[in-house]
Design an enzyme around this catalytic site. Structure first.
Site: not given
Length: 339
Positions: A16, A70, A100, A203, A225
């Protein structure tokens, strides 16, 4: 892969990302090999339910199952309300944001800031699981608040005890933001401790890295992501590599152009032409990053004020006289192997 009661195409997940994982992006990634895509976070503040942005984020029309939404917040009651609201609007999985690191989220004790208060974590998880008993609840978190307080294992145990069905763990602490390199030892420790699926995040930007992370952590899947921004075909590349040990040829200019064109068309329809034009700019920038002449192209493209001009600029960049110099031509049909 079996995940939260659903059978997925594979164990590759789209992370997300606020302002990125809207419905057009999720659909595109799923079509190019992702097993599941999680929506950008939706606030638990019920006052925002009537906003155009919230309505768009709750729009899952035509989206491939399962639909994972989410939610973010710090109040157990509001989080429970947000879970019910999104299930009523099509969500099939509710994901809770405790990962986050953004200041505007953490300053109100939401996102990864919640990891500082394990009691509050438990109250939120219990409230959400009870609010949507027929819908699986998952959790995204980081390894801890800072490097001296890596408490992901403790929170993972709380989550499993509260009825959470799966975890996604980013291999950084909240204080790390996105700096330095992700570490995977904490993810491996969590996986060894809990009995629910664990998805490794952070990563993972090549097929080889995906395989190494899976081997190191024992995780059930990987979540990608930023590496998918402007490169949504990374999912089919990883899927093929994990299945065969061989690498797919990179897409050529013509295929990248076709994928971009499809993405832009979906953005214009989803947001409307005016907003779609603006949102498309960042995606076009990602698709062209690192290519010859991209900086000059982006500068010109960002000044265009209508979608016909934007599309014409993209067409010229990928199909014009200079296109062959920007990136390799298609080496073979899709599915061919790179050397």
């Amino acid at each position: 892969m079996q995940f939260a009661g659903f059978t997925l195409r594979n164990n590759l997940f789209v992370a997300p990302m606020a302002g990125v994982t809207d419905r057009p992006f999720r659909q595109l990634c799923k079509s190019l090999g992702a097993g599941l895509a999680v929506s950008e976070m939706v606030t638990s503040n019920s006052l925002l339910y009537g906003s155009a942005k919230t309505r768009r984020r709750a729009d899952h029309q035509g989206e491939v199952d399962p639909i994972s939404v989410q939610i973010a917040g710090a109040d157990p009651r509001l989080m429970a309300d947000a879970a019910r609201y999104n299930v009523d609007h099509g969500a099939q999985i509710i994901d809770i944001n405790m990962g986050c690191p953004a200041k505007k989220v953490c300053n109100v004790m939401a996102g990864s800031a919640l990891m500082q208060d394990q009691g509050l974590v438990a109250r939120i998880l219990v409230a959400v699981v009870r609010a949507v008993p027929a819908t699986p609840v998952t959790l995204k978190l980081r390894t801890g608040w800072n490097r001296d307080n890596r408490n992901a294992a403790a929170i993972a145990t709380i989550a499993e005890d509260c009825g959470v069905r799966a975890l996604a763990i980013h291999g950084r602490t909240r204080s790390d933001q996105y700096q330095g390199e992700a570490e995977y030892d904490t993810i491996a420790a969590v996986k060894a401790q809990v009995g629910i699926p664990v998805i490794a995040n952070g990563d993972i930007d090549t097929p080889e890295k995906a395989r190494r992370v899976l081997a190191h952590t024992g995780a059930d899947g990987v979540m990608i992501g930023r590496a998918a921004q402007g490169r949504p075909w990374i999912f089919r590349e990883i899927e093929y590599y994990l299945a065969t040990g061989k690498k797919l040829a990179p897409p050529g200019a013509a295929e990248i152009h076709a994928i971009l064109r499809r993405h832009l068309a979906d953005l214009y329809v989803f947001y409307g032409e005016e907003t779609g034009l603006k949102i498309a700019r960042k995606h076009i920038s990602w698709y062209t990053k690192g290519l010859t002449g991209a900086a000059q192209f982006r500068s010109r493209m960002n000044s265009l004020s209508d979608i016909d001009a934007q599309l014409a600029a993209a067409d010229d960049f990928f199909l014009g006289d200079a296109a062959n110099d920007r990136l390799p031509l298609p080496q073979a049909t899709e599915g061919a192997l790179a050397a």
